[in-house]
Scaffold this motif. Sequence first.
Motif, mmCIF file in Angstrom:
data_model
loop_
_atom_site.group_PDB
_atom_site.id
_atom_site.type_symbol
_atom_site.label_atom_id
_atom_site.label_comp_id
_atom_site.label_asym_id
_atom_site.label_seq_id
_atom_site.Cartn_x
_atom_site.Cartn_y
_atom_site.Cartn_z
ATOM 1 N N GLU A 74 -5.596 -11.302 -2.888
ATOM 2 C CA GLU A 74 -6.099 -9.927 -2.777
ATOM 3 C C GLU A 74 -7.287 -9.681 -3.703
ATOM 4 N N GLU A 104 1.204 -9.077 -1.405
ATOM 5 C CA GLU A 104 1.524 -8.590 -2.754
ATOM 6 C C GLU A 104 2.803 -7.759 -2.764
ATOM 7 N N TYR A 156 -5.545 -4.019 -5.794
ATOM 8 C CA TYR A 156 -4.431 -4.817 -6.298
ATOM 9 C C TYR A 156 -3.804 -4.146 -7.504
ATOM 10 N N THR A 158 -0.722 -9.162 -9.266
ATOM 11 C CA THR A 158 -1.730 -10.234 -9.261
ATOM 12 C C THR A 158 -1.477 -11.180 -10.435
#
Length: 190
Positions: free
Chosen positions: A74, A146, A81, A85
Amino acid sequence: MTEDEIKIVSRECLQGLDCLHSNHVMHRDLKSANILLGTDGSVKLADFGFSAQLTPEQSRRSSMVGSTWWMAPEVVKGQLYGPKTDIWSFGIVAIEMVEGEPPYWDRNSPSARLLIATKGTPELRQPKLLSSWLCDFLSCCLQTDEARRWSAKELLQHPFVTSAKPKASLVPLIVSLKEWKEKRRMRRPL
């Protein structure tokens, strides 16, 4: 590194990430060079130069910061994000602990970013040599979506992490690495 050593480093790093994320901070440059091992077996996260404080008004970011080979898809794609992450980046660190280098290390930065964006979860060189717990742990860290990626708090409950020995178990590894570095330093010509 052995799986037992990886378990300990994982637990200690995830405790640090959980603390950061609980305080609405993203590291954004998690990589092996930013993880410090002390001679007592302590594990510390370092280099917060790219970290970001999140607020209710700005709970996600879109800037491409960090070190390419550890970036989440991402981030590479320029999408919004959040703290997960850092979990992707830690999954790449875990692969590095297993294989000695992160995926796509042999590629230049633009080529590595393209592979991260298009191939998704990197493949392990020899997954059959790893325990099922480690493979599952990596899968939980390296979800390309995510929203499906586990948080640091969730990963701290994963059997791979909960089976970790005390951090003092890292001392022999750290001592042998220090001795190896000292021997290399002594062999260098002046």
